[in-house]
Design a protein around this motif. Structure first.
Motif, PDB file in Angstrom:
ATOM      1  N   ALA A 657       0.778  -1.167  -0.069  1.00  0.00           N
ATOM      2  CA  ALA A 657       0.114   0.131   0.299  1.00  0.00           C
ATOM      3  C   ALA A 657       0.913   1.236  -0.191  1.00  0.00           C
ATOM      4  O   ALA A 657       0.444   2.332  -0.763  1.00  0.00           O
ATOM      5  N   LEU A 658       1.809   1.147   0.818  1.00  0.00           N
ATOM      6  CA  LEU A 658       2.863   2.291   0.749  1.00  0.00           C
ATOM      7  C   LEU A 658       3.533   2.678  -0.579  1.00  0.00           C
ATOM      8  O   LEU A 658       3.576   3.814  -1.055  1.00  0.00           O
ATOM      9  N   VAL A 659       3.947   1.644  -1.216  1.00  0.00           N
ATOM     10  CA  VAL A 659       4.471   1.742  -2.361  1.00  0.00           C
ATOM     11  C   VAL A 659       3.464   2.394  -3.494  1.00  0.00           C
ATOM     12  O   VAL A 659       3.737   3.250  -4.411  1.00  0.00           O
ATOM     13  N   ASP A 684      14.211   1.202  -1.983  1.00  0.00           N
ATOM     14  CA  ASP A 684      14.856   0.204  -2.418  1.00  0.00           C
ATOM     15  C   ASP A 684      13.898  -0.849  -3.460  1.00  0.00           C
ATOM     16  O   ASP A 684      14.351  -1.505  -4.412  1.00  0.00           O
ATOM     17  N   ASP A 685      12.752  -0.350  -3.404  1.00  0.00           N
ATOM     18  CA  ASP A 685      11.713  -1.028  -4.253  1.00  0.00           C
ATOM     19  C   ASP A 685      11.982  -0.688  -5.685  1.00  0.00           C
ATOM     20  O   ASP A 685      11.905   0.498  -6.189  1.00  0.00           O
ATOM     21  N   PRO A 686      12.105  -1.535  -6.670  1.00  0.00           N
ATOM     22  CA  PRO A 686      12.361  -1.267  -8.202  1.00  0.00           C
ATOM     23  C   PRO A 686      11.538  -0.277  -8.481  1.00  0.00           C
ATOM     24  O   PRO A 686      11.734   0.484  -9.371  1.00  0.00           O
ATOM     25  N   ARG A 691      10.430   5.121 -10.677  1.00  0.00           N
ATOM     26  CA  ARG A 691       9.248   6.298 -10.694  1.00  0.00           C
ATOM     27  C   ARG A 691      10.225   7.653 -10.417  1.00  0.00           C
ATOM     28  O   ARG A 691      10.057   8.573 -11.100  1.00  0.00           O
ATOM     29  N   ASN A 692      11.303   7.538  -9.446  1.00  0.00           N
ATOM     30  CA  ASN A 692      11.986   8.472  -9.168  1.00  0.00           C
ATOM     31  C   ASN A 692      12.929   9.022 -10.210  1.00  0.00           C
ATOM     32  O   ASN A 692      13.105  10.212 -10.674  1.00  0.00           O
ATOM     33  N   ALA A 693      13.342   7.964 -10.942  1.00  0.00           N
ATOM     34  CA  ALA A 693      14.076   8.228 -12.168  1.00  0.00           C
ATOM     35  C   ALA A 693      13.172   8.875 -13.152  1.00  0.00           C
ATOM     36  O   ALA A 693      13.719   9.960 -13.933  1.00  0.00           O
TER      37      ALA A 693
END
Length: 728
Positions: A657-659, A684-686, A691-693
């Motif tokens: 849920a957080l991801v 560290d979740d892929p 998403r950050n990239a």
């Protein structure tokens, strides 16, 4: 011989044509002279009826008589008499029927398809026919006073000022005005002021066919202005809803003044309030004080002055405490004169909310709206309250309710847009924001609504662009430019971020928006100590919060505190300030949010301050405790609302849920994004890494397109005169 030939031979057609020409002239003279002579409203209609009844008489006389050398001679026709008499009788019946129908005072309004119903009207700005164009404020003041008086009649729906005044100087057909405003009638007229004399004309017109229901002209001394206003309001109300009860009439006319100079200053103040900029609010305050210096018992001016102080608070021009101190003596005077005044109740509701008496505040606001259901300020306050309380469905319903009374008020679309954004209906929100911008392109709130849509779409370049547009409209507003500073930093423009922070501080030294944005920027730059120190210094200023700026800064400060290993010190200070509780069982949580504070708003604050709630080893236990408390207080239905999903995700030990919520986060929720993700243990979740990239690539592309976007509207990235701008 045919009937037509016989009519022609007897000159019936010539007599009828000549009669109609004379009749038209008589009707026009009667309509003009009757009001001047003070005749009753039905007098012009009676003149018209008499003239119309004369037509069949003239036709019959022409048919029955013939002019000969020996004189007028009666000559009955061998045929056609019955048909001529029948037509004459029909004309008589039609004329009498029209008069009776017109005299009823309703003239078909019961069948009106107006959105606000048959008993609805809009007061259009009266034309200024004075020799000086700058006297327009006076005619506007008369129109607004009339609107206010009509709005006090409970059975009557009155379109709000902003919408009705948007037709100033336009030649719109009344049918179109009725369609846009949803009203069955409009009140229009003109004002001509000359020395100590004033000439006022007013008419009530149906919007479905443009016919006139009532009209009157006044040539009086200026000192009689208030009696004229009272008479116009009474006659319009009577035409639309029948007799007005004595107490309703008393409420409608209460609050005025007999001092023309005081009224003059008050009208100036209303004009400046409508502009709603920092400079105009200063001018409005001076004007209202001038009116009260002339007439210390001028109730409308007292209410106007308190409105100005509240607007100054809402725009961030003055702190709430300053507004309270300025308003306090006038509130006491209003209470002495009219204890049940709706505006007074509304302001009392605002003050009760600031004191933490939320249940009292809701009750007072409900009483105010019940007393003045057409008051758009009160209904807007209600919508804004729901929005801040994060009751987004209620906020949307309230915004749409006030828009039904004020459909052409661009700034109201800001509230509707915000509610739609938080409900996740972004396309609808964008349509709402564009409508507001279309209606009022010179309103900074309309530009801010467009900026809000850009933020929810993660479009930082558009967000900066619209904030700069808003700043150009109102260059004295220090909050607009401070709010866009973190976006400039995230776009890779730290020099611009610092420059606009300096401008905000220069406009309002020490203002909370600039100080809060500084904390967020320092955290984004990796300056944990500066972010921590800045946030710690802001803890005592929690009561100054507007639009979540303090909470966002505290969230950045808590992340910095975790990084520095000083979360315990930050938490202790927040507990001491009453922002956090030592525990989160039901009793402790109720003590933290007393007197009916909306729990969802408090949960949002706690979710943003989560890094300060507990030490890492205690976090799961504290989160479970808070989850059980919120579930007990709000119930499962609240937990399932989509608008609460992000808060629920942080309460539940559910990594998925957080991801999921982090992947869908809007820019407004991304302050300290990567630091927060590290604290949550999901960095560290892929999917988070990808998403950050993606966001970094998106921001680089937006940054590349920003110069062209600003150039199209002749906007500058750096503030004018900034030393850094000259060095670039």
């Amino acid at each position: 011989m045919s009937l037509f030939a016989e009519l022609k031979r007897r000159k019936v057609f010539k007599v009828a044509a000549g009669y109609l020409v004379v009749a038209w002239l008589v009707i026009q003279v009667g309509a003009t002279v009757a009001p001047q002579l003070g005749l009753p409203d039905w007098a012009p209609r009676l003149i018209t009826l008499i003239v119309l009844l004369g037509l069949p008489v003239a036709v019959v006389i022409a048919w029955l008589t013939e002019l000969t050398p020996e004189g007028l001679r009666l000559e009955r026709a061998p045929k056609g008499n019955k048909r001529v008499f029948f037509v004459a009788a029909l004309l008589v019946a039609a004329g009498v029927g029209w008069f009776v129908h017109a005299l009823s005072g309703d003239v078909g309004l019961t069948g009106s398809k107006a959105r606000l119903g048959a008993a609805s009207t809009a007061v259009l700005p009266f034309l200024n026919l004075s020799s000086r164009p700058e006297d327009e404020y006076f005619s506007d003041g008369l129109s607004e006073t009339l609107l206010h008086q009509l709005a006090q009649v409970p059975k009557l729906k009155v379109a709000a000022r902003t919408s009705s005044f948007s037709f100033r100087g336009k030649q719109d057909d009344v049918r179109r005005i009725g369609e846009l405003l949803g009203v069955a009638t409009v009140v229009e007229g003109s004002v001509q002021r000359s020395g100590e004399m004033v000439r006022i004309t007013a008419q009530l017109v149906r919007t479905d066919d443009g016919s006139e229901l009532w009209s009157r002209s006044y040539d009086r001394r200026l000192a009689d202005l208030f009696a004229i206003q009272d008479e116009i309001a009474s006659e319009v109300a009577k035409a639309l809803v029948g007799e007005v009860l004595p107490d309703e009439h008393a409420k409608a006319v209460q609050g005025g003044t007999r001092d023309v100079a005081a009224y003059d200053a008050y009208a100036h103040g209303l004009q400046q309030i409508a502009i709603d900029s920092f400079a105009s609010l200063d001018a409005a305050e001076r004007a209202m004080l001038q009116a009260l210096a002339r007439d210390p018992n001028y109730l409308d001016a007292m209410v106007g002055l308190v409105r100005v102080e509240m607007l100054m608070t809402q725009t961030g021009k003055i702190p709430k405490r300053t507004a309270r101190l300025r308003a306090r003596p006038w509130l006491a005077r209003i209470e002495q004169i009219d204890p049940g005044n709706a505006q007074l109740l509304g302001v009392r509701a605002e003050l009760a909310e600031e004191a933490g008496e939320f249940d009292v505040s809701r009750r007072l606001l409900a009483q105010a709206i019940e007393r003045a259901p057409n008051d758009t300020w009160l209904r807007t306050t209600q919508a804004r309250r729901h929005l801040y309380d994060m009751e987004f469905e209620s906020a949307l319903a309230s915004a749409e309710a006030v828009l039904s009374l004020d459909p052409l008020n661009g700034s109201l679309y800001f509230l509707k847009t915000s509610a739609l954004l938080w409900l996740g209906r972004i396309d609808e929100a964008e349509a709402s924001a564009r409508r507001g911008w279309q209606l009022q392109p010179q309103n900074p709130n309309a530009a801010s609504a467009m900026a809000g849509v850009a933020a929810f779409r993660n479009d930082l370049a558009a967000y900066v662009h619209w904030n700069l547009v808003a700043h150009r409209i109102d260059p004295d507003d220090h909050e607009i430019i401070a709010e866009m500073v973190p976006a400039l930093q995230d776009l890779g423009e730290p020099a611009a971020a610092d420059a606009w922070l300096r401008v905000s501080q220069r406009l309002a030294p020490g203002n909370l928006f600039a100080e809060s944005s500084r904390v967020v920027v320092e955290n984004a730059r990796g300056n944990a100590q500066a972010a921590y120190d800045g946030a710690f210094a802001l803890i005592p200023r929690a009561a100054e919060e507007r639009r979540w700026n303090w909470t966002i800064a505290m969230g950045a400060g808590c992340l910095a505190a975790v990084e520095l290993g000083r979360s315990a010190q930050m938490r202790q200070a927040l507990v001491h300030a009453g922002v956090l509780a030592p525990r989160y069982d039901v009793a402790s949580f109720r003590a933290l949010v007393p007197n009916g504070t909306p729990i969802n708003a408090q949960v949002r604050r706690l979710s943003m301050l989560a890094p300060c709630l507990a030490e890492p080893q205690d976090w799961n236990a504290r989160r479970a405790e808070l989850l059980a408390t919120v579930t007990a207080l709000k119930g499962p239905a609240w937990m399932r609302k989509p608008s609460n999903a992000r808060f629920v995700a942080f309460l539940q030990p559910d990594r998925e849920a957080l991801v999921r919520e982090e992947l869908g986060a809007r820019y407004t929720e991304q302050v300290g994004r990567e630091a927060r993700q590290r604290w949550l243990g999901i960095a560290d979740d892929p999917r988070i890494v990808a998403r950050n990239a993606e966001l970094r690539r998106m921001h680089r592309a937006q940054h590349a397109g920003l110069p062209a976007m600003l150039a199209r509207d002749r906007l500058a990235l750096m503030p004018a005169g900034d030393a850094t701008a000259r060095s670039r």
